[in-house]
Design a protein around this motif. Structure first.
Motif, PDB file in Angstrom:
ATOM      1  N   ARG A  36      -1.770   0.119   2.768  1.00  0.00           N
ATOM      2  CA  ARG A  36      -2.731  -1.683   2.934  1.00  0.00           C
ATOM      3  C   ARG A  36      -3.376  -1.813   1.148  1.00  0.00           C
ATOM      4  O   ARG A  36      -3.858  -3.269   1.374  1.00  0.00           O
ATOM      5  CB  ARG A  36      -3.674  -1.598   3.989  1.00  0.00           C
ATOM      6  CG  ARG A  36      -2.271  -1.897   4.960  1.00  0.00           C
ATOM      7  CD  ARG A  36      -2.955  -2.453   6.733  1.00  0.00           C
ATOM      8  NE  ARG A  36      -4.652  -1.453   6.224  1.00  0.00           N
ATOM      9  CZ  ARG A  36      -4.691  -1.651   7.733  1.00  0.00           C
ATOM     10  NH1 ARG A  36      -4.892  -2.077   8.049  1.00  0.00           N
ATOM     11  NH2 ARG A  36      -5.602  -0.424   7.658  1.00  0.00           N
ATOM     12  N   GLY A  37      -3.787  -0.846   0.393  1.00  0.00           N
ATOM     13  CA  GLY A  37      -4.924  -1.073  -0.430  1.00  0.00           C
ATOM     14  C   GLY A  37      -3.666  -1.024  -1.471  1.00  0.00           C
ATOM     15  O   GLY A  37      -4.257  -2.110  -2.675  1.00  0.00           O
ATOM     16  N   ARG A  38      -2.619  -0.909  -1.365  1.00  0.00           N
ATOM     17  CA  ARG A  38      -1.415  -1.025  -2.571  1.00  0.00           C
ATOM     18  C   ARG A  38      -1.905  -2.820  -2.090  1.00  0.00           C
ATOM     19  O   ARG A  38      -1.767  -3.361  -4.087  1.00  0.00           O
ATOM     20  CB  ARG A  38      -0.117  -0.848  -2.615  1.00  0.00           C
ATOM     21  CG  ARG A  38       0.698  -2.076  -1.593  1.00  0.00           C
ATOM     22  CD  ARG A  38       1.541  -1.071  -1.076  1.00  0.00           C
ATOM     23  NE  ARG A  38       3.179  -2.345  -0.141  1.00  0.00           N
ATOM     24  CZ  ARG A  38       2.271  -2.221   0.935  1.00  0.00           C
ATOM     25  NH1 ARG A  38       1.523  -1.316   1.366  1.00  0.00           N
ATOM     26  NH2 ARG A  38       2.896  -3.132   1.726  1.00  0.00           N
ATOM     27  N   PHE A  39      -2.256  -3.566  -2.418  1.00  0.00           N
ATOM     28  CA  PHE A  39      -1.955  -4.785  -2.428  1.00  0.00           C
ATOM     29  C   PHE A  39      -2.542  -5.434  -3.104  1.00  0.00           C
ATOM     30  O   PHE A  39      -2.719  -6.079  -4.203  1.00  0.00           O
ATOM     31  CB  PHE A  39      -2.389  -5.869  -0.904  1.00  0.00           C
ATOM     32  CG  PHE A  39      -0.887  -5.849  -0.275  1.00  0.00           C
ATOM     33  CD1 PHE A  39       0.092  -6.218  -0.565  1.00  0.00           C
ATOM     34  CD2 PHE A  39      -1.658  -5.395   0.931  1.00  0.00           C
ATOM     35  CE1 PHE A  39       1.353  -6.238   0.366  1.00  0.00           C
ATOM     36  CE2 PHE A  39      -0.597  -4.992   1.892  1.00  0.00           C
ATOM     37  CZ  PHE A  39       0.760  -5.349   1.567  1.00  0.00           C
ATOM     38  N   GLU A  57      -9.547   7.620  -1.763  1.00  0.00           N
ATOM     39  CA  GLU A  57      -9.677   8.182  -0.434  1.00  0.00           C
ATOM     40  C   GLU A  57      -9.067   6.207  -0.095  1.00  0.00           C
ATOM     41  O   GLU A  57      -8.695   6.057   0.649  1.00  0.00           O
ATOM     42  CB  GLU A  57     -11.386   8.168  -0.595  1.00  0.00           C
ATOM     43  CG  GLU A  57     -11.640   9.518  -0.364  1.00  0.00           C
ATOM     44  CD  GLU A  57     -12.938  10.043  -0.186  1.00  0.00           C
ATOM     45  OE1 GLU A  57     -14.333   9.081  -0.258  1.00  0.00           O
ATOM     46  OE2 GLU A  57     -13.125  11.195  -0.392  1.00  0.00           O
ATOM     47  N   SER A  58      -9.610   5.674  -1.050  1.00  0.00           N
ATOM     48  CA  SER A  58      -8.816   4.087  -0.490  1.00  0.00           C
ATOM     49  C   SER A  58      -7.608   4.312  -0.925  1.00  0.00           C
ATOM     50  O   SER A  58      -7.107   3.252   0.755  1.00  0.00           O
ATOM     51  CB  SER A  58     -10.004   2.941  -0.457  1.00  0.00           C
ATOM     52  OG  SER A  58      -9.974   2.944  -1.853  1.00  0.00           O
ATOM     53  N   ALA A  59      -7.000   5.024  -0.666  1.00  0.00           N
ATOM     54  CA  ALA A  59      -5.755   4.496  -1.101  1.00  0.00           C
ATOM     55  C   ALA A  59      -4.444   5.003  -0.094  1.00  0.00           C
ATOM     56  O   ALA A  59      -3.860   5.222  -0.387  1.00  0.00           O
ATOM     57  CB  ALA A  59      -5.349   5.599  -3.067  1.00  0.00           C
ATOM     58  N   PHE A  98       4.359   1.972  -9.032  1.00  0.00           N
ATOM     59  CA  PHE A  98       2.106   2.049  -9.681  1.00  0.00           C
ATOM     60  C   PHE A  98       1.883   2.685  -8.906  1.00  0.00           C
ATOM     61  O   PHE A  98       0.811   3.081  -9.249  1.00  0.00           O
ATOM     62  CB  PHE A  98       2.697   0.559 -10.568  1.00  0.00           C
ATOM     63  CG  PHE A  98       2.048   1.412 -11.351  1.00  0.00           C
ATOM     64  CD1 PHE A  98       1.641   0.906 -12.337  1.00  0.00           C
ATOM     65  CD2 PHE A  98      -0.117   0.173 -10.845  1.00  0.00           C
ATOM     66  CE1 PHE A  98       0.410   1.541 -13.674  1.00  0.00           C
ATOM     67  CE2 PHE A  98      -1.636   0.133 -11.532  1.00  0.00           C
ATOM     68  CZ  PHE A  98      -1.338   0.824 -12.710  1.00  0.00           C
ATOM     69  N   PHE A  99       0.962   1.603  -7.876  1.00  0.00           N
ATOM     70  CA  PHE A  99       0.323   2.211  -6.517  1.00  0.00           C
ATOM     71  C   PHE A  99       0.875   3.805  -6.301  1.00  0.00           C
ATOM     72  O   PHE A  99       0.052   4.788  -6.385  1.00  0.00           O
ATOM     73  CB  PHE A  99       0.623   1.023  -5.653  1.00  0.00           C
ATOM     74  CG  PHE A  99      -0.344   1.697  -4.923  1.00  0.00           C
ATOM     75  CD1 PHE A  99      -2.217   1.552  -4.395  1.00  0.00           C
ATOM     76  CD2 PHE A  99      -0.193   2.641  -3.655  1.00  0.00           C
ATOM     77  CE1 PHE A  99      -2.705   1.611  -4.211  1.00  0.00           C
ATOM     78  CE2 PHE A  99      -1.243   3.067  -2.270  1.00  0.00           C
ATOM     79  CZ  PHE A  99      -2.350   2.513  -2.862  1.00  0.00           C
TER      80      PHE A  99
END
Length: 129
Positions: free
Chosen positions: A45-48, A39-41, A4-5
């Motif tokens: 680690r942003g997937r959490f 941008e943060s994606a 999904f991420f």
């Protein structure tokens, strides 16, 4: 969750915009929000944060947005409920009141007009006051 991420990051942020407009914001998301998310994606680690959101909306063995109000009675800390009200919201005032009645330590309920799930971003002044 990981699939999904990765899918959400596709199409240069347009999937993020679509998901946000449908599920998170009461209105349309702006370019600043989409750019920030996109941008943060880049850092996986942003997937959490995405996985946490999904854990909160899809319970094990349940369907999308099942009612989980019965879990409120297990919260043993003072708890506030901040809810957005938007077109199509199902009676947010009474739902908040009913949820507060289930809390062992209710600490107030707040309704933010024209907001959905990203209250601080959509209505920062109303959320903070």
């Amino acid at each position: 969750g990981n699939l999904f991420f990765r899918r959400l990051r596709g199409k240069k942020g347009e999937r993020i915009r679509s998901f946000t407009d449908k599920n998170l914001f009461a209105g349309e998301s702006d370019d600043a929000w989409v750019k920030q998310c996109y941008e943060s994606a880049r850092d996986s680690r942003g997937r959490f944060a995405t996985l946490s959101y999904l854990c909160g909306t899809i319970p094990a063995g349940g369907a999308w947005r099942d009612e989980r109000g019965g879990l409120l009675a297990d919260l043993m800390v003072p708890t506030s409920i901040i809810r957005g009200v938007f077109p199509g919201a199902r009676d947010p005032v009474n739902r908040t009141r009913e949820a507060l009645e289930q809390l062992p330590f209710p600490a107030g309920g707040y309704i933010i007009r024209d907001a959905r799930a990203c209250l601080p971003w959509e209505q920062p002044e109303q959320t903070a006051s």
